[in-house]
Design an enzyme around this catalytic site. Structure first.
Site, mmCIF file in Angstrom:
data_model
loop_
_atom_site.group_PDB
_atom_site.id
_atom_site.type_symbol
_atom_site.label_atom_id
_atom_site.label_comp_id
_atom_site.label_asym_id
_atom_site.label_seq_id
_atom_site.Cartn_x
_atom_site.Cartn_y
_atom_site.Cartn_z
ATOM 1 N N SER A 1 -10.339 4.002 7.045
ATOM 2 C CA SER A 1 -9.297 4.977 6.704
ATOM 3 C C SER A 1 -9.401 5.384 5.243
ATOM 4 C CB SER A 1 -7.910 4.395 6.981
ATOM 5 O OG SER A 1 -7.725 4.187 8.354
ATOM 6 N N LYS B 1 0.829 -1.204 0.000
ATOM 7 C CA LYS B 1 0.000 0.000 0.000
ATOM 8 C C LYS B 1 0.860 1.250 0.000
ATOM 9 C CE LYS B 1 -4.133 -1.546 2.525
ATOM 10 N NZ LYS B 1 -4.941 -1.285 3.725
ATOM 11 N N ARG C 1 -16.306 -4.433 11.601
ATOM 12 C CA ARG C 1 -17.369 -3.483 11.294
ATOM 13 C C ARG C 1 -18.607 -4.196 10.774
ATOM 14 N NH1 ARG C 1 -13.534 -0.170 7.404
ATOM 15 N NH2 ARG C 1 -13.256 -2.337 6.855
#
Length: 159
Positions: free
Chosen positions: A128, A41, A90
Site C-alpha cells: 500500500s 499511522k 511477500r
C-alpha cells in the site's frame, strides 16, 4: 465452520491483498477482512472509506465480510468466533515480523492458529505504501490496485 480473519490496514487495498482475500475465501467457510484502526499511522483513507473500498471489490465473494476494528486482534477474533488468522507473506522480510506476531497471538489465545499464505509472484513487490508513493507523484497504479478504486485513489491524493 472454519472462520478466518485477514487483518490489515489496507490503505489502500492492493491487488496483492485481493489475491489473498480471494484465495482465502476458497479455503475457509467464512473470511472476515479485519480493517485495523492503526493509531500510529496517518492513513490516506479513513477507516470507513477503507471498509467501503474493500466491500466494493469483494462484493462477488459471498463468504467475505469486511469489518473495522481497533484494539487486540485476539479480542476481535473472539467476537466473531474465528480461530484462524490469515496473513499474506511477500518476502522473507515479512516472515520475521509476522512470525513474532503469530507467537504473541498464540500466547494470548492458544486456540488461535496463524496461517501464512504466500502472495502470488506477480504481487511480491507490492505494498500500500508503494501504491501511495506512485500515485502521489502521478505514476500509473493500473495493475497495482483493483481498477474500480483507481479514481478514489487519484481523487484522495489530489485533496
Amino acid at each position: 465452520m472454519k472462520i478466518a480473519v485477514y487483518p490489515g490496514s489496507f490503505d489502500p487495498i492492493t491487488n496483492g491483498h485481493l489475491d489473498i482475500i480471494t484465495r482465502g475465501s476458497k479455503t475457509f467457510d467464512k473470511l472476515i477482512v479485519g480493517v485495523l484502526v492503526n493509531v500510529d499511522k496517518k492513513g490516506l483513507f479513513n477507516i470507513d472509506e477503507r471498509v467501503e473500498l474493500i466491500k466494493r471489490v469483494t462484493k462477488d465473494l459471498p463468504n467475505v465480510e469486511v469489518v473495522s476494528f481497533h484494539g487486540l486482534l485476539i479480542d476481535f477474533m473472539k467476537k466473531y468466533d474465528a480461530n484462524v488468522i490469515l496473513k499474506g507473506l511477500r518476502a522473507f522480510s515479512d516472515f520475521e515480523y509476522e512470525f513474532q506476531m503469530a507467537l504473541m497471538n498464540n500466547k494470548l489465545d492458544p486456540e488461535v492458529e496463524t496461517l501464512f499464505m504466500m502472495t502470488s509472484a506477480q504481487y511480491s513487490y507490492l505494498s500500500s505504501s508503494a501504491v501511495k508513493q506512485v500515485a502521489k507523484f502521478g505514476g500509473c497504479v493500473e495493475g497495482l490496485v483493483p481498477s474500480d478504486i483507481i479514481p478514489d485513489i487519484i481523487k484522495k491524493i489530489k485533496e
